[in-house]
Design a protein around this motif. Structure first.
Motif, PDB file in Angstrom:
ATOM      1  N   GLU A   6       0.738  -1.154   0.019  1.00 28.39           N
ATOM      2  CA  GLU A   6       0.061  -0.030   0.017  1.00 28.39           C
ATOM      3  C   GLU A   6       1.019   1.167  -0.007  1.00 28.39           C
ATOM      4  O   GLU A   6       1.675   1.327   0.846  1.00 28.39           O
ATOM      5  N   VAL A   7       0.715   2.061  -0.956  1.00 24.89           N
ATOM      6  CA  VAL A   7       1.346   3.356  -1.133  1.00 24.89           C
ATOM      7  C   VAL A   7       0.468   4.624  -1.268  1.00 24.89           C
ATOM      8  O   VAL A   7      -0.384   4.405  -2.308  1.00 24.89           O
ATOM      9  N   ASP A   8       0.507   5.343  -0.341  1.00 26.41           N
ATOM     10  CA  ASP A   8      -0.437   6.432  -0.352  1.00 26.41           C
ATOM     11  C   ASP A   8      -2.016   6.055  -0.615  1.00 26.41           C
ATOM     12  O   ASP A   8      -2.682   6.576  -1.408  1.00 26.41           O
ATOM     13  N   GLY A   9      -2.266   4.757  -0.059  1.00 22.19           N
ATOM     14  CA  GLY A   9      -3.802   4.436  -0.062  1.00 22.19           C
ATOM     15  C   GLY A   9      -4.105   3.400  -1.304  1.00 22.19           C
ATOM     16  O   GLY A   9      -5.165   3.204  -1.493  1.00 22.19           O
ATOM     17  N   ARG A  10      -3.142   3.374  -1.988  1.00 27.63           N
ATOM     18  CA  ARG A  10      -3.259   2.615  -3.356  1.00 27.63           C
ATOM     19  C   ARG A  10      -2.245   1.271  -3.192  1.00 27.63           C
ATOM     20  O   ARG A  10      -1.241   1.627  -2.781  1.00 27.63           O
ATOM     21  N   ASP A  11      -2.855   0.451  -3.939  1.00 24.64           N
ATOM     22  CA  ASP A  11      -2.085  -0.995  -4.058  1.00 24.64           C
ATOM     23  C   ASP A  11      -1.051  -0.828  -5.189  1.00 24.64           C
ATOM     24  O   ASP A  11      -1.315  -0.297  -6.206  1.00 24.64           O
ATOM     25  N   MET A  12       0.314  -0.984  -4.757  1.00 21.73           N
ATOM     26  CA  MET A  12       1.237  -1.124  -6.048  1.00 21.73           C
ATOM     27  C   MET A  12       1.904  -2.364  -5.963  1.00 21.73           C
ATOM     28  O   MET A  12       2.394  -2.986  -4.854  1.00 21.73           O
ATOM     29  N   PHE A  13       2.354  -2.692  -7.083  1.00 22.21           N
ATOM     30  CA  PHE A  13       3.011  -4.162  -7.249  1.00 22.21           C
ATOM     31  C   PHE A  13       4.643  -4.108  -7.330  1.00 22.21           C
ATOM     32  O   PHE A  13       5.130  -2.969  -7.820  1.00 22.21           O
ATOM     33  N   ARG A  55       4.550   1.345 -11.811  1.00 18.36           N
ATOM     34  CA  ARG A  55       3.981   2.606 -11.182  1.00 18.36           C
ATOM     35  C   ARG A  55       2.507   2.640 -11.397  1.00 18.36           C
ATOM     36  O   ARG A  55       1.782   1.771 -11.873  1.00 18.36           O
ATOM     37  N   ALA A  56       2.019   3.800 -10.797  1.00 17.69           N
ATOM     38  CA  ALA A  56       0.431   3.942 -10.578  1.00 17.69           C
ATOM     39  C   ALA A  56      -0.134   3.635 -11.808  1.00 17.69           C
ATOM     40  O   ALA A  56       0.278   4.362 -12.793  1.00 17.69           O
ATOM     41  N   GLY A  57      -1.302   2.988 -11.706  1.00 15.15           N
ATOM     42  CA  GLY A  57      -2.028   2.782 -13.220  1.00 15.15           C
ATOM     43  C   GLY A  57      -1.594   1.791 -14.070  1.00 15.15           C
ATOM     44  O   GLY A  57      -2.010   1.550 -15.144  1.00 15.15           O
ATOM     45  N   MET A  58      -0.289   1.069 -13.761  1.00 15.72           N
ATOM     46  CA  MET A  58       0.257  -0.042 -14.862  1.00 15.72           C
ATOM     47  C   MET A  58       0.150  -1.324 -14.126  1.00 15.72           C
ATOM     48  O   MET A  58       0.258  -1.179 -13.092  1.00 15.72           O
ATOM     49  N   GLY A  59       0.029  -2.437 -15.003  1.00 19.42           N
ATOM     50  CA  GLY A  59       0.038  -3.634 -14.481  1.00 19.42           C
ATOM     51  C   GLY A  59      -1.084  -3.736 -13.583  1.00 19.42           C
ATOM     52  O   GLY A  59      -2.198  -3.288 -13.516  1.00 19.42           O
ATOM     53  N   SER A  60      -0.703  -4.389 -12.320  1.00 23.03           N
ATOM     54  CA  SER A  60      -1.749  -4.554 -11.122  1.00 23.03           C
ATOM     55  C   SER A  60      -1.671  -3.396 -10.192  1.00 23.03           C
ATOM     56  O   SER A  60      -2.407  -3.318  -9.236  1.00 23.03           O
ATOM     57  N   SER A  61      -1.036  -2.480 -10.486  1.00 20.07           N
ATOM     58  CA  SER A  61      -0.834  -1.051  -9.428  1.00 20.07           C
ATOM     59  C   SER A  61      -1.872  -0.246  -9.802  1.00 20.07           C
ATOM     60  O   SER A  61      -2.428  -0.141 -10.853  1.00 20.07           O
ATOM     61  N   GLU A  62      -2.656   0.152  -8.814  1.00 21.17           N
ATOM     62  CA  GLU A  62      -3.704   1.058  -8.618  1.00 21.17           C
ATOM     63  C   GLU A  62      -3.662   2.430  -9.432  1.00 21.17           C
ATOM     64  O   GLU A  62      -2.392   3.016  -9.087  1.00 21.17           O
ATOM     65  N   ASP A  76       6.306   7.921  -4.792  1.00 23.69           N
ATOM     66  CA  ASP A  76       5.724   6.512  -4.469  1.00 23.69           C
ATOM     67  C   ASP A  76       6.975   5.513  -4.203  1.00 23.69           C
ATOM     68  O   ASP A  76       6.627   4.653  -3.384  1.00 23.69           O
ATOM     69  N   LEU A  77       8.089   5.653  -5.004  1.00 23.61           N
ATOM     70  CA  LEU A  77       9.200   4.657  -4.861  1.00 23.61           C
ATOM     71  C   LEU A  77       9.755   4.710  -3.452  1.00 23.61           C
ATOM     72  O   LEU A  77       9.754   3.782  -2.723  1.00 23.61           O
ATOM     73  N   THR A  78       9.843   5.902  -2.897  1.00 25.72           N
ATOM     74  CA  THR A  78      10.335   6.115  -1.620  1.00 25.72           C
ATOM     75  C   THR A  78       9.309   5.239  -0.569  1.00 25.72           C
ATOM     76  O   THR A  78       9.979   4.480   0.349  1.00 25.72           O
ATOM     77  N   GLU A  79       8.036   5.584  -0.607  1.00 25.51           N
ATOM     78  CA  GLU A  79       7.035   5.086   0.267  1.00 25.51           C
ATOM     79  C   GLU A  79       7.224   3.540   0.168  1.00 25.51           C
ATOM     80  O   GLU A  79       7.062   2.685   1.209  1.00 25.51           O
ATOM     81  N   LEU A  80       7.313   3.026  -1.202  1.00 27.83           N
ATOM     82  CA  LEU A  80       7.049   1.730  -1.447  1.00 27.83           C
ATOM     83  C   LEU A  80       8.285   0.928  -0.739  1.00 27.83           C
ATOM     84  O   LEU A  80       7.939  -0.017  -0.157  1.00 27.83           O
ATOM     85  N   LEU A  81       9.344   1.591  -0.841  1.00 29.75           N
ATOM     86  CA  LEU A  81      10.588   0.775  -0.377  1.00 29.75           C
ATOM     87  C   LEU A  81      10.485   0.779   1.287  1.00 29.75           C
ATOM     88  O   LEU A  81      11.056  -0.137   1.726  1.00 29.75           O
ATOM     89  N   VAL A  82      10.142   1.813   1.843  1.00 28.19           N
ATOM     90  CA  VAL A  82      10.064   2.065   3.300  1.00 28.19           C
ATOM     91  C   VAL A  82       8.865   0.907   3.707  1.00 28.19           C
ATOM     92  O   VAL A  82       9.251   0.165   4.754  1.00 28.19           O
ATOM     93  N   GLU A 152       0.067   6.508 -18.190  1.00 28.44           N
ATOM     94  CA  GLU A 152       0.313   6.779 -16.699  1.00 28.44           C
ATOM     95  C   GLU A 152      -0.176   7.937 -16.296  1.00 28.44           C
ATOM     96  O   GLU A 152      -0.293   8.489 -15.144  1.00 28.44           O
ATOM     97  N   ASP A 153      -1.147   8.758 -17.330  1.00 27.72           N
ATOM     98  CA  ASP A 153      -1.614  10.181 -16.869  1.00 27.72           C
ATOM     99  C   ASP A 153      -0.468  11.055 -16.318  1.00 27.72           C
ATOM    100  O   ASP A 153      -0.458  11.765 -15.300  1.00 27.72           O
ATOM    101  N   MET A 154       0.681  11.004 -17.058  1.00 25.76           N
ATOM    102  CA  MET A 154       1.934  11.711 -16.417  1.00 25.76           C
ATOM    103  C   MET A 154       2.087  13.090 -17.169  1.00 25.76           C
ATOM    104  O   MET A 154       1.950  13.045 -18.294  1.00 25.76           O
ATOM    105  N   ASP A 155       2.148  14.132 -16.525  1.00 25.67           N
ATOM    106  CA  ASP A 155       2.324  15.465 -17.070  1.00 25.67           C
ATOM    107  C   ASP A 155       3.785  15.561 -17.448  1.00 25.67           C
ATOM    108  O   ASP A 155       4.713  15.724 -16.538  1.00 25.67           O
TER     109      ASP A 155
END
Length: 249
Positions: A6-13, A55-62, A76-82, A152-155
């Motif tokens: 769980e990263v920022d309330g979202r599931d991340m693979f 990353r968010a929105g790709m594969g099984s990541s929300e 997101d990567l920081t929070e994921l690794l922690v 990825e809805d990336m700006d």
């Protein structure tokens, strides 16, 4: 193994193999889900702990709650690794857009990053340089493509601006791999004249910017992978593996 974190309330693979420290982090390009990096991971994991995420929105990541930037991806990567309990030090490997993400992560964690490999990485000055070198007519044709939605809805423009303030990598060992075989811009979606104009300067511009990336570190080097296209990690995974080994040494 494979985890859902769980990263920022979202599931991340997150997918990790091997053991030991440092951990090699593989960061995918725009619109990938990271699985394209598994050839590299397979060759690195017998001797090292190596991970990739989607990353968010790709594969099984929300998906993210809204538009994303490279800094959001780095956060997101920081929070994921922690959260997953994967401490530094890290060797960061970034392909294409992933190169921007790992550079921002390195800016935020300078003491935890002991090496980097940029695999035909994006460069934050590419769009500005293209605009500067294009005629107004050609730029008018290209500009709308920057506003098209990406997976990825990336700006992209905002992400480039974040990198402008990222600073360098000090003396961190860095290897920049440049793909020697770049596909010419097709004239399908733009006029032949615009495509010709872009193809006249893009190869030299790409090479200049790749060499510029190697200057991010006083311990940086640039390697031209002459026979490889943009996805060096798929066509020549051993080149990426060797670069990781060199950085680890």
């Amino acid at each position: 193994g494979d985890l859902t974190v769980e990263v920022d309330g979202r599931d991340m693979f997150l997918s990790c193999r091997g053991s030991g420290r440092p951990t090699v982090i593989l960061e995918h390009g725009l619109g990938s889900d990271g699985r394209d990096l598994s050839l590299v991971r397979t060759q690195v994991s017998p001797n090292n702990h190596v991970c990739y995420r989607s990353r968010a929105g790709m594969g099984s990541s929300e998906p993210p709650p809204g538009e994303q930037t490279a800094q959001d991806a780095a956060d997101d990567l920081t929070e994921l690794l922690v959260t997953a309990g994967i401490p530094g030090p890290y060797v960061l490997v970034g392909h294409s857009f992933g190169g921007l993400v790992v550079r921002l992560f390195a800016k935020d964690h300078p003491d935890d990053v002991i090496g980097g490999v940029l695999v035909d990485s994006a460069h934050e000055e590419m769009l500005d340089e293209m605009r500067a070198r294009s005629s107004p007519e050609t730029w008018a044709e290209i500009r709308p493509f920057l506003d098209l939605p990406n997976p990825e809805d990336m700006d992209l423009v905002a992400s480039d601006q974040q990198l402008a303030a990222a600073g360098d990598l000090g003396s961190t060992p860095l290897i920049v791999l440049e793909a020697g075989q770049q596909i010419p811009v097709p004239a399908i979606d733009i006029s032949r004249s615009a495509a010709d104009e872009l193809n006249a300067f893009l190869p030299e511009l790409r090479s200049t910017l790749q060499r510029d990336l190697a200057q991010l570190s006083s311990n940086g080097s640039h390697v031209l992978v002459a026979d490889a296209g943009h996805s060096i990690h798929l066509s020549d995974p051993s080149v990426v593996v060797d670069a990781i080994a060199s950085v680890l040494e």
